[in-house]
Write a protein that holds these residues in place. Structure first.
Motif, PDB file in Angstrom:
ATOM      1  N   LYS A  74      21.794  85.581 -14.431  1.00 52.45           N
ATOM      2  CA  LYS A  74      20.333  85.534 -14.359  1.00 52.45           C
ATOM      3  C   LYS A  74      19.855  84.606 -15.461  1.00 52.45           C
ATOM      4  O   LYS A  74      20.153  84.819 -16.632  1.00 52.45           O
ATOM      5  CB  LYS A  74      19.762  86.938 -14.551  1.00 52.45           C
ATOM      6  N   VAL A  75      19.107  83.574 -15.077  1.00 50.79           N
ATOM      7  CA  VAL A  75      18.663  82.577 -16.050  1.00 50.79           C
ATOM      8  C   VAL A  75      17.151  82.543 -16.197  1.00 50.79           C
ATOM      9  O   VAL A  75      16.623  81.780 -16.998  1.00 50.79           O
ATOM     10  CB  VAL A  75      19.204  81.168 -15.696  1.00 50.79           C
ATOM     11  N   GLY A  76      16.444  83.363 -15.449  1.00 50.06           N
ATOM     12  CA  GLY A  76      14.989  83.456 -15.524  1.00 50.06           C
ATOM     13  C   GLY A  76      14.540  84.707 -14.798  1.00 50.06           C
ATOM     14  O   GLY A  76      15.364  85.427 -14.228  1.00 50.06           O
ATOM     15  N   PRO A  77      13.227  84.980 -14.795  1.00 51.32           N
ATOM     16  CA  PRO A  77      12.742  86.205 -14.155  1.00 51.32           C
ATOM     17  C   PRO A  77      13.192  86.356 -12.702  1.00 51.32           C
ATOM     18  O   PRO A  77      13.507  87.448 -12.263  1.00 51.32           O
ATOM     19  CB  PRO A  77      11.219  86.082 -14.250  1.00 51.32           C
ATOM     20  N   LYS A  78      13.227  85.251 -11.975  1.00 54.13           N
ATOM     21  CA  LYS A  78      13.688  85.290 -10.580  1.00 54.13           C
ATOM     22  C   LYS A  78      14.635  84.134 -10.295  1.00 54.13           C
ATOM     23  O   LYS A  78      14.716  83.650  -9.173  1.00 54.13           O
ATOM     24  CB  LYS A  78      12.496  85.241  -9.625  1.00 54.13           C
ATOM     25  N   SER A  79      15.365  83.691 -11.328  1.00 51.92           N
ATOM     26  CA  SER A  79      16.254  82.541 -11.192  1.00 51.92           C
ATOM     27  C   SER A  79      17.686  82.951 -11.516  1.00 51.92           C
ATOM     28  O   SER A  79      17.931  83.642 -12.506  1.00 51.92           O
ATOM     29  CB  SER A  79      15.836  81.420 -12.138  1.00 51.92           C
ATOM     30  N   TYR A  80      18.606  82.490 -10.686  1.00 55.49           N
ATOM     31  CA  TYR A  80      20.013  82.836 -10.838  1.00 55.49           C
ATOM     32  C   TYR A  80      20.866  81.597 -10.627  1.00 55.49           C
ATOM     33  O   TYR A  80      20.479  80.672  -9.919  1.00 55.49           O
ATOM     34  CB  TYR A  80      20.420  83.904  -9.809  1.00 55.49           C
ATOM     35  N   LYS A  81      22.040  81.603 -11.255  1.00 55.55           N
ATOM     36  CA  LYS A  81      23.038  80.558 -11.019  1.00 55.55           C
ATOM     37  C   LYS A  81      24.344  81.250 -10.674  1.00 55.55           C
ATOM     38  O   LYS A  81      24.705  82.260 -11.281  1.00 55.55           O
ATOM     39  CB  LYS A  81      23.228  79.683 -12.250  1.00 55.55           C
ATOM     40  N   LYS A  82      25.053  80.674  -9.712  1.00 53.41           N
ATOM     41  CA  LYS A  82      26.329  81.245  -9.295  1.00 53.41           C
ATOM     42  C   LYS A  82      27.421  80.198  -9.455  1.00 53.41           C
ATOM     43  O   LYS A  82      27.252  79.055  -9.054  1.00 53.41           O
ATOM     44  CB  LYS A  82      26.260  81.720  -7.847  1.00 53.41           C
ATOM     45  N   HIS A  83      28.525  80.620 -10.061  1.00 54.90           N
ATOM     46  CA  HIS A  83      29.651  79.735 -10.314  1.00 54.90           C
ATOM     47  C   HIS A  83      30.877  80.283  -9.582  1.00 54.90           C
ATOM     48  O   HIS A  83      31.095  81.497  -9.564  1.00 54.90           O
ATOM     49  CB  HIS A  83      29.951  79.666 -11.818  1.00 54.90           C
ATOM     50  N   PHE A  84      31.661  79.384  -9.003  1.00 54.86           N
ATOM     51  CA  PHE A  84      32.902  79.765  -8.338  1.00 54.86           C
ATOM     52  C   PHE A  84      34.052  79.144  -9.095  1.00 54.86           C
ATOM     53  O   PHE A  84      34.033  77.948  -9.377  1.00 54.86           O
ATOM     54  CB  PHE A  84      32.917  79.274  -6.882  1.00 54.86           C
ATOM     55  N   LEU A  85      35.048  79.940  -9.422  1.00 53.92           N
ATOM     56  CA  LEU A  85      36.166  79.448 -10.211  1.00 53.92           C
ATOM     57  C   LEU A  85      37.474  79.834  -9.536  1.00 53.92           C
ATOM     58  O   LEU A  85      37.613  80.945  -9.027  1.00 53.92           O
ATOM     59  CB  LEU A  85      36.097  80.043 -11.622  1.00 53.92           C
ATOM     60  N   GLY A  86      38.419  78.915  -9.557  1.00 53.56           N
ATOM     61  CA  GLY A  86      39.746  79.187  -9.016  1.00 53.56           C
ATOM     62  C   GLY A  86      40.693  79.566 -10.142  1.00 53.56           C
ATOM     63  O   GLY A  86      40.664  78.975 -11.217  1.00 53.56           O
ATOM     64  N   LEU A  87      41.496  80.572  -9.900  1.00 48.63           N
ATOM     65  CA  LEU A  87      42.481  81.009 -10.885  1.00 48.63           C
ATOM     66  C   LEU A  87      43.860  80.550 -10.430  1.00 48.63           C
ATOM     67  O   LEU A  87      44.148  80.489  -9.247  1.00 48.63           O
ATOM     68  CB  LEU A  87      42.450  82.533 -11.014  1.00 48.63           C
ATOM     69  N   SER A  88      44.712  80.213 -11.389  1.00 51.96           N
ATOM     70  CA  SER A  88      46.066  79.775 -11.053  1.00 51.96           C
ATOM     71  C   SER A  88      47.059  80.519 -11.938  1.00 51.96           C
ATOM     72  O   SER A  88      46.683  81.396 -12.709  1.00 51.96           O
ATOM     73  CB  SER A  88      46.191  78.265 -11.247  1.00 51.96           C
ATOM     74  N   ASP A  89      48.322  80.139 -11.833  1.00 49.05           N
ATOM     75  CA  ASP A  89      49.363  80.800 -12.628  1.00 49.05           C
ATOM     76  C   ASP A  89      49.119  80.658 -14.121  1.00 49.05           C
ATOM     77  O   ASP A  89      49.512  81.516 -14.893  1.00 49.05           O
ATOM     78  CB  ASP A  89      50.738  80.226 -12.282  1.00 49.05           C
ATOM     79  N   ASN A  90      48.486  79.568 -14.521  1.00 44.19           N
ATOM     80  CA  ASN A  90      48.295  79.351 -15.951  1.00 44.19           C
ATOM     81  C   ASN A  90      46.835  79.443 -16.393  1.00 44.19           C
ATOM     82  O   ASN A  90      46.536  79.239 -17.550  1.00 44.19           O
ATOM     83  CB  ASN A  90      48.877  77.994 -16.375  1.00 44.19           C
ATOM     84  N   VAL A  91      45.914  79.744 -15.478  1.00 41.86           N
ATOM     85  CA  VAL A  91      44.503  79.884 -15.838  1.00 41.86           C
ATOM     86  C   VAL A  91      44.107  81.350 -15.690  1.00 41.86           C
ATOM     87  O   VAL A  91      44.256  81.945 -14.632  1.00 41.86           O
ATOM     88  CB  VAL A  91      43.586  78.999 -14.975  1.00 41.86           C
ATOM     89  N   SER A  92      43.608  81.924 -16.774  1.00 48.58           N
ATOM     90  CA  SER A  92      43.154  83.311 -16.795  1.00 48.58           C
ATOM     91  C   SER A  92      41.752  83.361 -17.391  1.00 48.58           C
ATOM     92  O   SER A  92      41.222  82.352 -17.842  1.00 48.58           O
ATOM     93  CB  SER A  92      44.090  84.170 -17.651  1.00 48.58           C
ATOM     94  N   TYR A  93      41.187  84.555 -17.408  1.00 51.82           N
ATOM     95  CA  TYR A  93      39.860  84.693 -17.991  1.00 51.82           C
ATOM     96  C   TYR A  93      39.755  86.004 -18.754  1.00 51.82           C
ATOM     97  O   TYR A  93      40.503  86.946 -18.529  1.00 51.82           O
ATOM     98  CB  TYR A  93      38.761  84.599 -16.931  1.00 51.82           C
ATOM     99  N   LEU A  94      38.801  86.026 -19.651  1.00 49.23           N
ATOM    100  CA  LEU A  94      38.497  87.195 -20.454  1.00 49.23           C
ATOM    101  C   LEU A  94      36.992  87.402 -20.390  1.00 49.23           C
ATOM    102  O   LEU A  94      36.220  86.453 -20.532  1.00 49.23           O
ATOM    103  CB  LEU A  94      38.921  86.968 -21.910  1.00 49.23           C
ATOM    104  N   VAL A  95      36.567  88.642 -20.156  1.00 47.64           N
ATOM    105  CA  VAL A  95      35.152  88.971 -20.142  1.00 47.64           C
ATOM    106  C   VAL A  95      34.868  89.840 -21.355  1.00 47.64           C
ATOM    107  O   VAL A  95      35.477  90.892 -21.533  1.00 47.64           O
ATOM    108  CB  VAL A  95      34.748  89.720 -18.857  1.00 47.64           C
ATOM    109  N   GLU A  96      33.950  89.372 -22.192  1.00 48.13           N
ATOM    110  CA  GLU A  96      33.588  90.104 -23.393  1.00 48.13           C
ATOM    111  C   GLU A  96      32.131  90.535 -23.290  1.00 48.13           C
ATOM    112  O   GLU A  96      31.258  89.734 -22.953  1.00 48.13           O
ATOM    113  CB  GLU A  96      33.755  89.189 -24.610  1.00 48.13           C
ATOM    114  N   GLN A  97      31.881  91.811 -23.541  1.00 41.78           N
ATOM    115  CA  GLN A  97      30.510  92.295 -23.619  1.00 41.78           C
ATOM    116  C   GLN A  97      30.044  92.036 -25.036  1.00 41.78           C
ATOM    117  O   GLN A  97      30.599  92.575 -25.988  1.00 41.78           O
ATOM    118  CB  GLN A  97      30.460  93.783 -23.291  1.00 41.78           C
TER     119      GLN A  97
END
Length: 127
Positions: A74-97
């Motif tokens: 959410k980037v504004g009161p009624k505005s959103y951005k959506k991202h699509f990402l591909g994961l591979s054997d060597n690409v991972s992600y971490l989500v931090e609150q």
């Protein structure tokens, strides 16, 4: 008799959920409602290099295909951005609150979205 049985089963089911489980589910619901600040970092596990960082009021895709991840922010009161990402054997992600969230450990949180129950209808009439 049936009412007593239903009440006993409800108590058993609720007691089976720990406080941590309830809090975790409520934080996830808050995040899906764009109420939780997060930092999502994608990195190459071989080179240890960061590939992408997304920060803000972001929700992770819940029904993504394997090896894919969508992130909606959410980037504004009624505005959103959506991202699509591909994961591979060597690409991972971490989500931090990044910020603490106040949630009630004793109550489940249910969020109804009227727009998903009753969809938008575009009405066109002839003159």
């Amino acid at each position: 008799m049936k009412l007593v049985f239903v009440l006993l089963m409800s108590v058993l089911l609720l007691s089976a959920c720990s406080e941590a489980d309830t809090v975790s589910k409520n934080i996830s619901k808050s995040a899906d409602s764009f109420e939780v600040q997060r930092r999502i970092v994608f990195f190459n596990g071989i080179t240890d290099k960061y590939l992408l960082t997304i920060e803000g009021l972001c929700s992770l895709g819940n029904d993504d295909d394997p090896r894919e991840l969508s992130v909606t922010c959410k980037v504004g009161p009624k505005s959103y951005k959506k991202h699509f990402l591909g994961l591979s054997d060597n690409v991972s992600y971490l989500v931090e609150q990044t910020d603490a969230v106040n949630v009630d450990p004793f109550h489940y949180r249910i969020v109804f979205r009227p727009e998903t129950i009753v969809p938008d209808i575009d009405l066109q009439t002839s003159k």
